[in-house]
Design a protein around this motif. Structure first.
Motif, PDB file in Angstrom:
ATOM      1  N   GLY A 289       0.821  -1.209   0.000  1.00  0.00           N
ATOM      2  CA  GLY A 289       0.000   0.000   0.000  1.00  0.00           C
ATOM      3  C   GLY A 289       0.854   1.258   0.000  1.00  0.00           C
ATOM      4  N   MET A 290       1.872   1.237   0.844  1.00  0.00           N
ATOM      5  CA  MET A 290       2.763   2.387   0.963  1.00  0.00           C
ATOM      6  C   MET A 290       3.463   2.670  -0.376  1.00  0.00           C
ATOM      7  SD  MET A 290       5.685   2.611   3.836  1.00  0.00           S
ATOM      8  CE  MET A 290       4.925   2.894   5.386  1.00  0.00           C
ATOM      9  N   THR A 291       3.906   1.593  -1.018  1.00  0.00           N
ATOM     10  CA  THR A 291       4.616   1.759  -2.286  1.00  0.00           C
ATOM     11  C   THR A 291       3.677   2.276  -3.370  1.00  0.00           C
ATOM     12  OG1 THR A 291       5.995  -0.079  -1.618  1.00  0.00           O
ATOM     13  CG2 THR A 291       6.145   0.598  -3.919  1.00  0.00           C
ATOM     14  N   LEU A 292       2.461   1.704  -3.426  1.00  0.00           N
ATOM     15  CA  LEU A 292       1.491   2.196  -4.416  1.00  0.00           C
ATOM     16  C   LEU A 292       1.231   3.678  -4.198  1.00  0.00           C
ATOM     17  CD1 LEU A 292      -1.184  -0.670  -4.541  1.00  0.00           C
ATOM     18  CD2 LEU A 292       0.365   0.018  -6.379  1.00  0.00           C
ATOM     19  N   ALA A 293       1.009   4.056  -2.941  1.00  0.00           N
ATOM     20  CA  ALA A 293       0.724   5.469  -2.648  1.00  0.00           C
ATOM     21  C   ALA A 293       1.900   6.344  -3.052  1.00  0.00           C
ATOM     22  CB  ALA A 293       0.426   5.635  -1.160  1.00  0.00           C
ATOM     23  N   ALA A 294       3.123   5.897  -2.736  1.00  0.00           N
ATOM     24  CA  ALA A 294       4.299   6.718  -3.033  1.00  0.00           C
ATOM     25  C   ALA A 294       4.545   6.833  -4.529  1.00  0.00           C
ATOM     26  CB  ALA A 294       5.525   6.113  -2.332  1.00  0.00           C
ATOM     27  N   VAL A 295       4.507   5.700  -5.227  1.00  0.00           N
ATOM     28  CA  VAL A 295       4.743   5.738  -6.675  1.00  0.00           C
ATOM     29  C   VAL A 295       3.626   6.528  -7.353  1.00  0.00           C
ATOM     30  CG1 VAL A 295       4.936   4.346  -8.774  1.00  0.00           C
ATOM     31  CG2 VAL A 295       6.057   3.599  -6.677  1.00  0.00           C
ATOM     32  N   GLY A 296       2.380   6.302  -6.896  1.00  0.00           N
ATOM     33  CA  GLY A 296       1.250   7.029  -7.469  1.00  0.00           C
ATOM     34  C   GLY A 296       1.404   8.528  -7.281  1.00  0.00           C
ATOM     35  N   ALA A 297       1.757   8.946  -6.056  1.00  0.00           N
ATOM     36  CA  ALA A 297       1.893  10.371  -5.786  1.00  0.00           C
ATOM     37  C   ALA A 297       3.045  10.974  -6.582  1.00  0.00           C
ATOM     38  CB  ALA A 297       2.108  10.600  -4.288  1.00  0.00           C
TER      39      ALA A 297
ATOM     40  N   THR B 138      -5.915  12.166 -12.613  1.00  0.00           N
ATOM     41  CA  THR B 138      -6.330  11.732 -11.284  1.00  0.00           C
ATOM     42  C   THR B 138      -5.324  10.708 -10.785  1.00  0.00           C
ATOM     43  OG1 THR B 138      -8.543  11.849 -12.212  1.00  0.00           O
ATOM     44  CG2 THR B 138      -8.339  10.990  -9.974  1.00  0.00           C
ATOM     45  N   PRO B 139      -4.788  10.900  -9.593  1.00  0.00           N
ATOM     46  CA  PRO B 139      -3.791   9.938  -9.090  1.00  0.00           C
ATOM     47  C   PRO B 139      -4.442   8.659  -8.588  1.00  0.00           C
ATOM     48  CG  PRO B 139      -4.123  11.703  -7.514  1.00  0.00           C
ATOM     49  CD  PRO B 139      -4.999  12.026  -8.679  1.00  0.00           C
ATOM     50  N   VAL B 140      -4.918   7.843  -9.560  1.00  0.00           N
ATOM     51  CA  VAL B 140      -5.646   6.626  -9.201  1.00  0.00           C
ATOM     52  C   VAL B 140      -4.789   5.703  -8.335  1.00  0.00           C
ATOM     53  CG1 VAL B 140      -6.845   4.611 -10.124  1.00  0.00           C
ATOM     54  CG2 VAL B 140      -6.937   6.790 -11.344  1.00  0.00           C
ATOM     55  N   MET B 141      -3.527   5.548  -8.744  1.00  0.00           N
ATOM     56  CA  MET B 141      -2.665   4.617  -8.024  1.00  0.00           C
ATOM     57  C   MET B 141      -2.455   5.067  -6.578  1.00  0.00           C
ATOM     58  SD  MET B 141       1.230   3.456  -8.713  1.00  0.00           S
ATOM     59  CE  MET B 141       1.263   2.766 -10.324  1.00  0.00           C
ATOM     60  N   MET B 142      -2.352   6.384  -6.388  1.00  0.00           N
ATOM     61  CA  MET B 142      -2.163   6.904  -5.042  1.00  0.00           C
ATOM     62  C   MET B 142      -3.383   6.573  -4.170  1.00  0.00           C
ATOM     63  SD  MET B 142      -1.407  10.814  -3.866  1.00  0.00           S
ATOM     64  CE  MET B 142      -3.097  11.384  -3.811  1.00  0.00           C
ATOM     65  N   TYR B 143      -4.587   6.827  -4.719  1.00  0.00           N
ATOM     66  CA  TYR B 143      -5.795   6.523  -3.945  1.00  0.00           C
ATOM     67  C   TYR B 143      -5.878   5.035  -3.626  1.00  0.00           C
ATOM     68  CZ  TYR B 143      -7.407  11.258  -4.923  1.00  0.00           C
ATOM     69  OH  TYR B 143      -7.518  12.613  -4.988  1.00  0.00           O
ATOM     70  N   LEU B 144      -5.496   4.221  -4.625  1.00  0.00           N
ATOM     71  CA  LEU B 144      -5.510   2.777  -4.413  1.00  0.00           C
ATOM     72  C   LEU B 144      -4.559   2.425  -3.263  1.00  0.00           C
ATOM     73  CD1 LEU B 144      -6.572   0.075  -5.579  1.00  0.00           C
ATOM     74  CD2 LEU B 144      -4.483  -0.027  -6.932  1.00  0.00           C
ATOM     75  N   GLY B 145      -3.379   3.052  -3.272  1.00  0.00           N
ATOM     76  CA  GLY B 145      -2.406   2.802  -2.212  1.00  0.00           C
ATOM     77  C   GLY B 145      -2.966   3.162  -0.847  1.00  0.00           C
ATOM     78  N   PHE B 146      -3.638   4.323  -0.755  1.00  0.00           N
ATOM     79  CA  PHE B 146      -4.221   4.714   0.534  1.00  0.00           C
ATOM     80  C   PHE B 146      -5.311   3.727   0.949  1.00  0.00           C
ATOM     81  CE2 PHE B 146      -2.657   9.170  -0.419  1.00  0.00           C
ATOM     82  CZ  PHE B 146      -1.668   9.116   0.548  1.00  0.00           C
ATOM     83  N   ALA B 147      -6.080   3.269  -0.056  1.00  0.00           N
ATOM     84  CA  ALA B 147      -7.135   2.294   0.257  1.00  0.00           C
ATOM     85  C   ALA B 147      -6.517   1.026   0.838  1.00  0.00           C
ATOM     86  CB  ALA B 147      -7.949   1.974  -0.996  1.00  0.00           C
ATOM     87  N   VAL B 148      -5.421   0.565   0.219  1.00  0.00           N
ATOM     88  CA  VAL B 148      -4.760  -0.644   0.731  1.00  0.00           C
ATOM     89  C   VAL B 148      -4.232  -0.396   2.142  1.00  0.00           C
ATOM     90  CG1 VAL B 148      -2.821  -2.224   0.388  1.00  0.00           C
ATOM     91  CG2 VAL B 148      -4.166  -1.478  -1.571  1.00  0.00           C
TER      92      VAL B 148
END
Lengths: 537, 295
Positions: free
Chosen positions: B29-37, B48-58
């Protein structure tokens, strides 16, 4: 270390299967192993970058890499070695040894312990991936000074978030170490009975919690300056690039002690064993460590003498820095006194430790030279400083790590390493590392700047020697992989006894080799005669 | 010392969990949020930073799962007092790390106000800088620097919304303490009532904080990009606001747990940890009110 299964400890509920055993582990020994393997891998990666740097510097002129890529190499070499190799290696030692040394069933917060480790591979994948992006990896040096670092490519956000993740990992690891040491000691394991390695890590953990958040704040300011229009480091908006340097080194100076205090601990375990004498001045060692840690917070601007500081600031930071040589001197004299008139033998860990004492002291003396502000104007940003910090970090921290591996690997694997190969590794490394770094003192004094891929022809000869030493030292560490591999597999080795070393004292030598998956049940008091540092000595 | 293995069942032994399945989820989750952001920040087109939101969701999913496991173990009486001490130390040192994070930004504020801005204005060693580069710049706080970055702006009056917010947060610390005393006395309904009051006070604080930001952006021309004043003002109050938000969520979770019958008068570490955290964000606010708004 799956071979442990073949011994008589396979009734100890080790989780079966790779995912459960390694990905979901809560066992301090398995997590320690993961840390050590990861640190070793990063050591090889960071070393490979260093080999390219030395290759380019073999001759004057540009042969192999372009200047911009060269800058990426020096930056990433440092970031990987500091945060990927040295720090995780010490956390690996902490995980393996602290619970065993204080008689604890495991680390205090085992699940968080797992997370501390499993953040690292992700963070480093992200950091290293910047090599393949537009504009490449960060290239402003590991100190990330603005405004240069803000003028790079897309890597900044990735590097900053990777640093945030490393910080989270380090803080969680440090919290775990503190909670373990303060809360999990077996009965009768008083604070002043703890092995010095445990003491140095307790103090290191305080440093980590105090400064990693400050570093996180500093890189966050870089991020917002670059992407969101803040002006922390922009004079036009009322900020100051030098502000970054102050914040960075407020983190950075304790950080270099984070990388050396656990080394002091390891050396303080090994020297008494092979001198067959208790550590000289145990209590003064504890106080000296605390004093070094305290001083590390009030000396940061000695990294910035040439940046422009009020005169009073230069004087203060000069004298405060020199103070550090007092507690450090206490340590060195205590180590020498420990060996004095001891029944010394020179097994591989002892050789590395003696080399540590001598070579780290050389690094300490060149540090003292640079503490003199007016003289530092000459040394600043030259190869003299490169020589200095490689003496304290390679022949200091890395030598201590290698010494620690040789010292405890029989306990970890149940097998003795090959003493013959270990000694070859030691002499090969120690000679080559001096060929590598000693000439850099002369290069620096003669004025060769650091972080430049090309140089004036007058520097050619020493650079050639330095590169030859570098390649030899690099190869020696590949040889080390082979030694460790053979030890783990038990090839050409003998079985280790529980005590392993004749003169060894401390709880870890009273449990079987290899150490069983679970060691101590809580509630059983430690016996004084098992310990090395009981006040009756 | 014997080598008998640790039994995880017994109440009087230190509880060592056998497997941890949540950390790896957290790392992903942390990695998805970081890479997304990071990708979002670097992209030149609006997206839209979809990957970031996904990371926060995880990450949120991970927290639910992880905390649920810990709560289950805690309510199942698997933790002895020594485990409790480990959790306490963990929370104390975590809060200390947060203190150092804020200290970094307060330190930056101190440095610019007392050193770098006066230097730009020609004080001390800054004389030549001022004459040659920024001639005419006075170097008086509040400032957006000699380059007038972000244009003219006005300040927020500390004795309107910020004062109200100070009173709100101080009051919330009091209501929380009353709730704590009620918990120790075993008066569960009273605890829940005072906790709800605390969460409400926090929510009103956040509402006013948003109002203040809107006012700053729309009427005072004070933005994140208003030079060093805007930078320090919004980063300090912004990080504080994020911490209040987190604290309010934590208090809400504690309230729900109380409604479900969790915690005992003699053992309620989860409650205490959140209370410490809430008091910590209160103290940070006092620092902000004094050093950012008033002085």
């Amino acid at each position: 270390m799956s071979h442990a299964d073949t011994h008589d400890h396979d009734h100890d509920h080790k989780p079966k299967g790779f995912v459960k055993r390694w990905l979901m582990t809560t066992n301090h020994k398995d997590i320690g192993t993961l840390y050590l393997i990861f640190a070793f891998a990063m050591f090889i990666l960071g070393g490979a970058l260093a080999m390219i740097i030395r290759l380019e510097l073999f001759q004057p002129g540009l042969q192999f890499v372009q200047p911009d890529f060269f800058n990426q190499l020096t930056t990433m070499h440092a970031l990987i070695m500091v945060f990927g190799a040295v720090m995780p290696a010490f956390v690996g030692f902490a995980n393996w040894m602290i619970p065993i040394m204080i008689g604890a069933p495991d680390m205090a917060l085992p699940r968080m312990n797992n997370w501390s480790f499993w953040i690292l591979p992700f963070a480093f994948t992200m950091l290293v991936s910047t090599f393949f992006m537009d504009g490449g990896a960060p290239a402003a040096g590991w100190t990330l000074y603005p405004p240069l670092v803000l003028q790079g490519g897309k890597n900044l956000a990735f590097a900053v978030f990777a640093i945030h993740m490393l910080g989270i990992s380090s803080i969680m690891g440090a919290i775990n170490v503190i909670a373990t040491i303060m809360n999990m000691r077996a009965p009768n394991m008083g604070y002043l009975k703890m092995p010095l390695f445990v003491w140095t890590w307790l103090i290191t953990a305080f440093l980590l919690i105090a400064v990693m958040p400050v570093f996180a704040g500093a890189v966050t300011m870089l991020l917002t300056d670059h992407y969101f229009g803040t002006t922390f480091f922009n004079a036009a908006g009322g900020g100051d690039p030098v502000l970054f340097q102050h914040i960075f080194w407020f983190f950075g100076h304790p950080e270099v002690y984070i990388m050396i205090l656990p080394s002091f601990g390891i050396i303080s375990e090994i020297l008494p064993t092979f001198s067959r004498k208790p550590l000289f001045g145990y209590v003064s060692m504890v106080y000296a460590t605390a004093a070094i840690a305290f001083l590390s917070f009030i000396v940061w601007a000695h990294h910035m003498f040439s940046v422009g500081m009020p005169f009073g600031g230069e004087l203060y930071f000069m004298y405060a820095t020199m103070l550090i040589s007092i507690p450090t001197g206490v340590k060195v004299f205590n180590w020498v006194s420990t060996m004095w008139k001891g029944a010394m033998t020179f097994e591989t860990p002892m050789l590395w430790s003696i080399a540590f004492v001598i070579l780290f002291t050389i690094g300490g003396f060149s540090g003292l030279m640079m503490a003199i502000a007016p003289v530092d104007f000459q040394y600043h940003d030259t190869y003299f400083i490169v020589a200095h910090f490689h003496y304290v970090l390679v022949t200091g921290a890395v030598f201590a790590i290698i010494a620690g591996v040789y010292y405890w690997i029989p306990k970890w694997t149940g097998n003795m390493y090959s003493e013959r190969l270990g000694k070859i590794h030691f002499w090969w490394s120690t000679i080559s590392v001096n060929v590598l770094f000693f000439p850099q003192h002369f290069l620096g004094l003669a004025g060769m700047p650091r972080r430049i891929p090309d140089y004036s022809t007058q520097f050619a000869e020493f650079n050639m020697w330095s590169s030859i030493g570098g390649f030899a030292f690099g190869l020696a560490q590949v040889f080390f992989i082979w030694i460790v591999y053979r030890t783990i597999k038990g090839k050409g080795t003998t079985k280790a006894t529980d005590r392993v070393w004749e003169g060894a004292k401390g709880l870890e030598w009273f449990i079987p080799s290899p150490a069983p998956h679970h060691t101590f049940q809580d509630g059983e008091p430690v016996k004084d005669e098992q310990l090395a540092h009981v006040s009756s000595h | 010392m014997s080598n008998t293995e640790v039994s995880n069942k017994s109440h009087d032994q230190y509880y060592v969990p056998h497997l941890a399945k949540w950390p790896i989820v957290g790392s992903i989750g942390m990695t998805l949020a970081a890479v997304g952001a990071a990708t979002f920040m670097n992209s030149e087109t609006a997206s839209t930073p979809v990957m970031m939101y996904l990371g926060f969701a995880v990450l949120i999913f991970m927290m639910f799962g992880w905390f649920a496991e810990v709560i289950k173990e805690s309510e199942g009486n698997l933790y002895n007092p020594q485990v409790d001490t480990s959790f306490r130390m963990g929370m104390v040192w975590f809060i200390f790390s947060e203190v150092m994070f804020f200290a970094c930004f307060f330190g930056a504020l101190w440095y610019v106000r007392n050193l770098s801005v006066p230097w730009l204005g020609g004080e001390g060693v800054g004389l030549m800088t001022n004459t040659e580069l920024w001639s005419g710049y006075e170097g008086v706080w509040p400032t957006n620097g000699p380059g007038d970055v972000g244009g003219k702006f006005e300040l927020i009056d500390p004795y309107h919304l910020p004062l109200v917010n100070t009173i709100l947060l101080m009051a919330s610390s009091i209501t929380l303490t009353i709730a704590h005393h009620a918990l120790v006395d075993g008066a569960r309904k009273k605890v829940i009532g005072w906790l709800i009051a605390t969460v409400l006070l926090g929510a009103i604080f956040l509402f006013y904080q948003v109002e203040e930001y809107i006012e700053a952006y729309q009427h005072l021309d004070l933005t994140l990009e208003s030079g060093i004043y805007g930078s320090t003002f919004f980063m300090l109050t912004g990080f504080h606001g994020m911490h209040v938000t987190l604290g309010a969520i934590m208090l809400t979770v504690i309230t729900i747990r109380l409604m479900r019958g969790h915690f005992k008068p003699e053992s309620h570490f989860g409650f205490e940890a959140v209370a410490w955290y809430w008091h910590f964000v209160d103290v940070v606010w006092l620092g902000l009110f004094i050093f950012v708004y008033i002085i």
